[in-house]
Design a protein around this motif. Structure first.
Motif, PDB file in Angstrom:
ATOM      1  N   THR A 204       1.073  -1.302   0.069  1.00 57.29           N
ATOM      2  CA  THR A 204       0.040   0.141   0.019  1.00 57.29           C
ATOM      3  C   THR A 204       0.772   1.341  -0.073  1.00 57.29           C
ATOM      4  N   PRO A 205       0.574   1.935  -0.981  1.00 58.50           N
ATOM      5  CA  PRO A 205       1.650   3.260  -1.005  1.00 58.50           C
ATOM      6  C   PRO A 205       1.253   4.319   0.055  1.00 58.50           C
ATOM      7  N   ASP A 206       2.337   5.234   0.137  1.00 61.07           N
ATOM      8  CA  ASP A 206       2.309   6.434   0.848  1.00 61.07           C
ATOM      9  C   ASP A 206       1.034   7.181   0.375  1.00 61.07           C
ATOM     10  N   PRO A 207       0.141   7.566   1.344  1.00 59.47           N
ATOM     11  CA  PRO A 207      -1.052   8.379   0.687  1.00 59.47           C
ATOM     12  C   PRO A 207      -0.589   9.820   0.212  1.00 59.47           C
ATOM     13  N   THR A 208       0.424  10.168   0.746  1.00 63.92           N
ATOM     14  CA  THR A 208       1.186  11.637   0.080  1.00 63.92           C
ATOM     15  C   THR A 208       1.706  11.553  -1.029  1.00 63.92           C
ATOM     16  N   ASP A 209       2.186  10.375  -1.627  1.00 57.02           N
ATOM     17  CA  ASP A 209       2.510  10.030  -3.003  1.00 57.02           C
ATOM     18  C   ASP A 209       1.419   9.882  -3.987  1.00 57.02           C
ATOM     19  N   LEU A 210       1.058  10.960  -4.509  1.00 54.39           N
ATOM     20  CA  LEU A 210      -0.183  10.635  -5.505  1.00 54.39           C
ATOM     21  C   LEU A 210       0.313   9.951  -6.881  1.00 54.39           C
ATOM     22  N   ARG A 211       1.355  10.093  -7.256  1.00 51.41           N
ATOM     23  CA  ARG A 211       1.684   9.343  -8.420  1.00 51.41           C
ATOM     24  C   ARG A 211       1.686   7.947  -8.049  1.00 51.41           C
ATOM     25  N   ALA A 212       2.162   7.594  -6.922  1.00 49.12           N
ATOM     26  CA  ALA A 212       2.275   6.018  -6.457  1.00 49.12           C
ATOM     27  C   ALA A 212       0.919   5.623  -6.347  1.00 49.12           C
ATOM     28  N   ALA A 213      -0.107   6.572  -5.772  1.00 48.23           N
ATOM     29  CA  ALA A 213      -1.534   6.211  -5.698  1.00 48.23           C
ATOM     30  C   ALA A 213      -2.073   5.963  -6.974  1.00 48.23           C
ATOM     31  N   VAL A 214      -1.841   6.716  -7.870  1.00 48.25           N
ATOM     32  CA  VAL A 214      -2.359   6.310  -9.169  1.00 48.25           C
ATOM     33  C   VAL A 214      -2.021   4.990  -9.980  1.00 48.25           C
ATOM     34  N   LEU A 215      -0.569   4.966  -9.632  1.00 47.96           N
ATOM     35  CA  LEU A 215      -0.128   3.247 -10.179  1.00 47.96           C
ATOM     36  C   LEU A 215      -0.773   2.332  -9.371  1.00 47.96           C
ATOM     37  N   TYR A 216      -0.961   2.528  -8.068  1.00 50.96           N
ATOM     38  CA  TYR A 216      -1.574   1.452  -7.287  1.00 50.96           C
ATOM     39  C   TYR A 216      -3.040   1.424  -7.594  1.00 50.96           C
ATOM     40  N   GLY A 217      -3.701   2.422  -7.920  1.00 51.25           N
ATOM     41  CA  GLY A 217      -4.939   2.230  -8.557  1.00 51.25           C
ATOM     42  C   GLY A 217      -5.219   1.730  -9.623  1.00 51.25           C
ATOM     43  N   SER A 218      -4.213   1.776 -10.494  1.00 47.95           N
ATOM     44  CA  SER A 218      -4.500   1.020 -12.014  1.00 47.95           C
ATOM     45  C   SER A 218      -4.213  -0.529 -11.712  1.00 47.95           C
ATOM     46  N   LEU A 219      -3.006  -0.664 -11.016  1.00 45.36           N
ATOM     47  CA  LEU A 219      -2.708  -2.276 -10.762  1.00 45.36           C
ATOM     48  C   LEU A 219      -3.783  -3.021  -9.895  1.00 45.36           C
ATOM     49  N   THR A 220      -4.384  -2.191  -8.975  1.00 41.73           N
ATOM     50  CA  THR A 220      -5.570  -2.812  -8.311  1.00 41.73           C
ATOM     51  C   THR A 220      -6.860  -2.994  -9.219  1.00 41.73           C
ATOM     52  N   ARG A 221      -6.992  -2.221 -10.056  1.00 42.64           N
ATOM     53  CA  ARG A 221      -8.114  -2.349 -10.925  1.00 42.64           C
ATOM     54  C   ARG A 221      -7.950  -3.387 -11.934  1.00 42.64           C
ATOM     55  N   SER A 222      -6.543  -3.653 -12.510  1.00 40.10           N
ATOM     56  CA  SER A 222      -6.054  -4.626 -13.281  1.00 40.10           C
ATOM     57  C   SER A 222      -6.332  -6.065 -12.592  1.00 40.10           C
ATOM     58  N   ARG A 223      -5.926  -6.019 -11.187  1.00 42.11           N
ATOM     59  CA  ARG A 223      -6.229  -7.011 -10.517  1.00 42.11           C
ATOM     60  C   ARG A 223      -7.867  -7.613 -10.472  1.00 42.11           C
ATOM     61  N   GLY A 224      -8.393  -6.628 -10.349  1.00 42.48           N
ATOM     62  CA  GLY A 224      -9.900  -6.788 -10.178  1.00 42.48           C
ATOM     63  C   GLY A 224     -10.574  -7.191 -11.627  1.00 42.48           C
ATOM     64  N   PHE A 225     -10.112  -6.531 -12.409  1.00 38.21           N
ATOM     65  CA  PHE A 225     -10.466  -7.084 -13.857  1.00 38.21           C
ATOM     66  C   PHE A 225     -10.267  -8.419 -14.170  1.00 38.21           C
ATOM     67  N   LEU A 226      -8.841  -8.924 -14.135  1.00 35.72           N
ATOM     68  CA  LEU A 226      -8.800 -10.214 -14.330  1.00 35.72           C
ATOM     69  C   LEU A 226      -9.336 -11.105 -13.437  1.00 35.72           C
ATOM     70  N   ALA A 227      -9.456 -10.807 -12.080  1.00 34.85           N
ATOM     71  CA  ALA A 227     -10.276 -11.639 -11.053  1.00 34.85           C
ATOM     72  C   ALA A 227     -11.576 -11.958 -11.589  1.00 34.85           C
TER      73      ALA A 227
END
Length: 340
Positions: A204-227
């Motif tokens: 889980t990325p640092d909530p203050t790092d917005l770029r990391a948050a966007v990447l985390y959101g994209s990866l988490t979306r991909s996890r959900g899509f493939l699941a």
């Protein structure tokens, strides 16, 4: 000498061949290693540099990513039998690669850690750029899946190399960009394997790092899509709702990543709506009047909110995907709520 063992190397690893000649004597095993080492030792500096790049490229390299000033080195590699042309499937796109056992041998004989680091950095940069290009192209022309397939081992190798180098964001971006490819080619299970490996590393990325948050959101979306594609509907919903939370938080800040997060949230809503619809179908088929779990109603709301977000972000590609669901949305709104 290297041509003599070429046929055997198509069928066995270098270690298998060494064991196979153990009954002949140490001199034969030494000769086998020596044949490859002699070929490598005969190379000039440019060819050695290109050799290192081939050594970290399990799918070989297309002519498109080999710089013009490296073509002389490519000729040297071909002349000594270390690299061959492999473009029988796509004669319009020249591709060169090593036999896998030779590639493994070359990888273990890269002269210094600095040479390997340079080759890996080049490989990752080139294939990150390439997967970004092909992922966009694939959404407009499904035939681009053939181009991704040719380099898929390079893309996943680049992701794993970046994990090893501590560049988790690059690894996350590469595997997230491949999610539709894995769906289109019916390899969602394999795709989940790669995405889960990166997800374990990213945490889980640092909530203050917005770029990391966007990447985390994209990866988490991909996890959900493939699941969801793998019919793991509950897991899919959890991942997709988490990605919506992340994207909405970033989008609310109206910063430089606002539009990116808005589009990301729209795609997550779209995939969650599809997941809920698929879950309903798995239980009730096309009977939209049986909605005791509220799946149809929630999916209808999500399709509408995804469409609104795509319009707000001026995302034409997203609209092209969500608009065909308008007819289904109308059916759900009229039949799932008879009182209306």
């Amino acid at each position: 000498a290297i041509e003599i063992v070429g046929r055997a190397l198509r069928l066995a690893s270098i270690d298998d061949i060494r064991r196979g000649v153990s009954g002949i004597g140490t001199d034969s095993r030494t000769a086998l290693d020596g044949a490859i080492e002699w070929s490598i030792g005969s190379l000039g500096a440019d060819a050695r540099s290109l050799l290192a790049r081939f050594a970290v490229s399990p799918a070989g390299l297309s002519i498109d990513v080999i710089e013009p000033d490296a073509l002389t080195g490519l000729g040297e590699l071909i002349d000594v039998g270390l690299v061959g042309r492999r473009d029988l499937e796509r004669p319009d796109r020249s591709r060169f690669r090593m036999l896998e056992p030779i590639r493994q041998f070359a990888a273990s004989h890269i002269e210094s850690s600095a040479d390997r680091e340079a080759a890996v950095a080049w490989h990752s940069a080139v294939h990150l750029t390439l997967v970004r290009q092909l992922a966009r192209q694939m959404m407009q022309d499904p035939r681009a899946t053939d181009l991704i397939a040719a380099d898929e081992p390079n893309f996943t190798a680049a992701a794993m190399n970046e994990l090893e180098r501590g560049h988790i964001g690059i690894a996350a971006e590469i595997v997230a960009l491949l999610d539709w490819y894995w769906v289109f080619t019916g390899t969602a299970i394999e795709g989940r394997h790669w995405i889960e490996r990166v997800a374990l590393a990213i945490g889980t990325p640092d909530p203050t790092d917005l770029r990391a948050a966007v990447l985390y959101g994209s990866l988490t979306r991909s996890r959900g899509f493939l699941a969801s594609v793998c019919q793991q509907y509950e897991d899919a919903a959890a991942h997709l709702m988490r990605s919506i939370e992340v994207f909405d938080r970033v989008a609310a800040l109206e910063g430089p990543l606002h539009s990116h997060a808005l589009r990301g949230g729209a795609w997550s809503r779209f995939h969650l709506a599809r997941n809920l619809t698929a879950q309903h179908f798995s239980r009730h088929g096309f009977d939209v009047t049986s909605d005791e779990a509220g799946l149809v109603a929630r999916a209808s709301e999500l399709y509408s909110s995804a469409e609104a977000a795509f319009r707000s972000a001026n995302d034409r590609r997203g609209l092209a995907y969500v608009l065909p669901f308008d007819g289904w949305n109308a059916v759900m709104r009229s039949e799932a709520r008879p009182e209306q």
